[in-house]
Design an enzyme around this catalytic site. Structure first.
Site, mmCIF file in Angstrom:
data_model
loop_
_atom_site.group_PDB
_atom_site.id
_atom_site.type_symbol
_atom_site.label_atom_id
_atom_site.label_comp_id
_atom_site.label_asym_id
_atom_site.label_seq_id
_atom_site.Cartn_x
_atom_site.Cartn_y
_atom_site.Cartn_z
ATOM 1 N N GLU A 44 6.943 -6.335 20.296
ATOM 2 C CA GLU A 44 6.377 -6.925 19.477
ATOM 3 C C GLU A 44 5.111 -6.410 18.928
ATOM 4 O OE1 GLU A 44 4.323 -11.594 19.448
ATOM 5 O OE2 GLU A 44 4.834 -10.604 21.280
ATOM 6 N N LYS A 112 7.708 -15.372 14.182
ATOM 7 C CA LYS A 112 7.730 -16.124 15.694
ATOM 8 C C LYS A 112 7.386 -17.536 15.213
ATOM 9 C CE LYS A 112 5.251 -15.031 20.057
ATOM 10 N NZ LYS A 112 4.216 -14.295 20.325
ATOM 11 N N CYS A 164 9.060 -12.846 21.887
ATOM 12 C CA CYS A 164 8.281 -12.856 23.057
ATOM 13 C C CYS A 164 8.379 -14.461 23.347
ATOM 14 C CB CYS A 164 6.910 -12.512 22.744
ATOM 15 S SG CYS A 164 5.839 -12.146 24.211
#
Length: 674
Positions: A44, A112, A164
């Site tokens: 990331e 995200k 994540c």
């Protein structure tokens, strides 16, 4: 069978170090290509670095990251690569995105959806969460690319993302991807290290692969990227509920590639047994592309833990390896030439000296001394040295600064430890400096300073007088001065500002004293990996922790000044981490320490802790940067914010007193007099 060779890539990045970061990513891509990998996932925000903080607001940072992306793309011939960067869309919002590139062509950007906003993370300050099921576009250069919640169909292989934190929630994006028939989920992460956290990651990687009927590729950053957070470089690949491979953690390498061979047809077979809700099959969220997947032979693979992860002392191993790696990265990324440490012979400074020694020994185990020296090529003094001890002598300078209140025991403890690890050791007596400062103030006040009237002041001047000599050595050597306070001291302010808190970095401010003492005994007798011991810790492990700031006949100890360290640690956990009131904390510690400490000791400890905690927040605000290693961190910049000025729990402590008085004579041990 449709077999594909895939890889999780681990890189050690630096915020906004464009050339360094780009080179690491290109090297990782080239390494993956040399191993005939078809799909590579990189961590990331690996293009910018994760810890850019408020620079994520910068227009220039976003533009530079796009430029770096375009310079990486030409290196992706014959491979599919996921790299991550921040993007700012036409709505002037910034998103944390993963870009999928196939054979030198950008396919699109996945945003995200779930932002980490707890503890050490403040992602909602800089980024906007993406709405599931939404697709947009962005123009970069001459071309327009899809962006949002996307599923990539590459020659019939469907690839999706969980970035994540997306994977840490119950209603994770993988559920929607599963409904759309995804084959492979990539998870680029920047997941900070804390004790035992790798077990949690392993569970959601395996469970995700099983529940969604996919192959799951997880990768993480490695090293001390931006000063406080440590990344352990966790990398895993799972398929249909089986962990295929797991990479080494805490590596000193700039990049690592962890590979596995997955069978897409095998995961599809498990999906045929699951009913699909067609309402979730959003055709507008698909991005189609072509890629020639090469033939891959079947392989037998099963993940195995590293040798040290099987041991019952996992926390001790993780602490040693994480902080040693963090010290190394802090040293080289700050371009400093070594460390200076005021070595008192006590547990705190001894632990730090041992960690610096471990830094070199762990690097030797990970990449070898030649590679270690190459990474520190700007430090000319170590380039011709051959052993760990010689390098330690060049990189670590220790200084024992005694007064008339210092004992022979602590001097011998400091000297023997420095000798055993090869550190440079100096010994000076600062008693004359203490007397000079004391005399100057006595002359102005017109009275002598005595232990009866000026106890704290006379203790603190000794600690503060030690700082200038240590700073002088650090300046002469262009080195980092290491602060020696631990988390227990930070909680209650049992530290002298500009004394033992003086330093460029505070390596153990994130760990409690009770644990640290046990870790030192483990390091002396068991050692890292069961082999790397520091036998020079024997003397300190036989000493009772003491500041040695009062006359020797006072027999000063830390626990008499404060409270038992195990009690302090428990109070901190219940009161600060769990946010319980003083009364509730008292109820908890009465159970935890039943038959171990009397009730008066527990009450006095709880009352004292909350008063000292409130009074000393200003000290915690001034601590040198520390490493985040668990969820009890009291650093206000990374975990626990508290007002500098407050009521000091006046009402709550009054309720505690009422509770204790009201429970007298009800079968509880210990009388408490008021």
């Amino acid at each position: 069978m449709k077999l594909i060779k895939v890889a999780a890539g681990v890189v050690n990045q630096i915020p906004m170090a464009w050339e360094h970061n780009r080179r690491n990513l290109i090297d990782a891509i080239e390494e993956a290509k040399s191993q005939n990998v078809s799909i590579l996932c990189l961590p990331e925000l690996c293009i910018t670095g994760y810890g850019c903080e408020d620079m994520f607001f910068s227009h220039e940072l976003v533009e530079q990251s796009k430029q770096s992306l375009l310079e990486i793309v030409p290196h992706t011939d014959g491979i599919i690569v996921a790299v991550s960067l921040p993007l700012r869309l036409a709505n002037n919002r910034t998103y944390d995105t993963a870009c999928l590139i196939a054979n030198k062509r950008i396919l699109g950007f996945v945003c995200k959806q779930v932002l980490a906003n707890n503890g050490i993370h403040y992602e909602t300050r800089w980024f906007q969460p993406w709405t599931a099921g939404v697709r947009d576009e962005i123009q970069i250069g001459e071309f327009v690319y899809p962006v949002g919640d996307l599923l990539f169909d590459v020659s019939g292989v469907k690839i999706g993302f969980e970035i994540c934190e997306d994977a840490w929630i119950s209603n994770r994006p993988g559920r929607s991807l599963h409904e759309r028939g995804v084959d492979i989920i990539l998870n680029p992460s920047a997941s900070h290290f804390s004790f035992y956290k790798s077990h949690v990651r392993e569970r959601f990687v395996i469970d995700g692969s099983r529940a969604f009927g996919v192959s799951y590729i997880y990768c993480n950053l490695v090293g001390n990227e931006s000063g406080r957070a440590i990344f352990d470089g966790d990398a895993m690949i799972a398929s249909n509920g089986q962990l295929l491979v797991s990479g080494p953690r805490f590596s000193y390498a700039d990049h690592l590639i962890v590979t596995a061979v997955i069978d897409v047809d095998d995961t599809r077979l498990s999906q045929t047994q699951t009913k699909v809700n067609l309402a979730y099959l959003f055709p507008n969220l698909r991005v189609a592309a072509q890629f020639d997947f090469p033939y891959v032979k079947p392989v037998v693979q099963k993940a195995e833990l590293e040798y040290w992860e099987h041991d019952s002392h996992l926390k001790e191993e993780e602490f040693a390896r994480a902080v040693a790696l963090a010290l190394f990265d802090y040293l080289r990324k700050s371009r400093s030439h070594g460390f200076v440490l005021s070595l008192s012979g006590g547990a705190d400074s001894s632990a730090i000296a041992a960690l610096v020694s471990l830094m070199i020994r762990m690097a030797d185990e990970s990449i070898g001394l030649d590679a270690f020296k190459k990474k520190l090529s700007y430090i000319k003094s170590i380039q011709k040295l051959k052993t760990v001890e010689e390098i330690c002598g060049a990189l670590l300078t220790t200084i024992y600064q005694g007064t008339e209140n210092s004992s022979k025991d602590t001097y011998e403890s400091a000297e023997s430890l420095a000798k055993s690890i090869g550190a440079t050791f100096y010994n000076i007596n600062i008693n004359g400096l203490v007397e000079t400062y004391t005399k100057l103030i006595e002359d102005q006040l017109g009275r002598p300073l005595t232990w009866e009237t000026d106890d704290v002041a006379l203790q603190n001047i000794q600690a503060r007088v030690r700082a200038p000599s240590a700073w002088l050595l650090a300046n002469i050597q262009n080195a980092l001065l290491l602060s020696t306070s631990n988390r227990s001291e930070a909680s209650v302010g049992y530290a002298t500002m500009d004394g033992d808190t003086a330093g460029s970095i505070s390596p153990i401010a994130g760990i409690d004293k009770h644990y640290l003492r046990g870790w030192l005994r483990w390091l002396e007798t068991v050692g890292v990996g069961g082999t790397i011991k520091v036998e020079g810790l024997q003397k300190v492990n036989n000493l009772q922790p003491t500041a040695e700031l009062r006359p020797l006949d006072k027999k000063q100890t830390d626990e008499e000044d404060l409270m038992p360290y195990d009690v302090l640690n428990a109070i901190e956990k219940f009161g600060i981490r769990d946010k319980l009131s003083p009364k509730e904390v008292m109820q908890q510690v009465e159970v935890v320490f039943e038959n171990q400490y009397d009730r008066a000791t527990l009450y006095t400890s709880v009352d004292r802790f909350f008063r000292l905690w409130s009074r000393n927040q200003w000290k915690r605000e001034r601590y040198a940067p520390s490493f985040h290693v668990d969820d009890e961190n009291v650093d206000p910049k990374t975990w626990c914010r508290f007002p500098i000025l407050s009521s000091g729990f006046e009402k709550e402590l009054a309720e505690l007193k009422e509770y204790v008085e009201g429970n007298e004579g009800r079968g509880r041990k210990g009388k408490i007099g008021f």
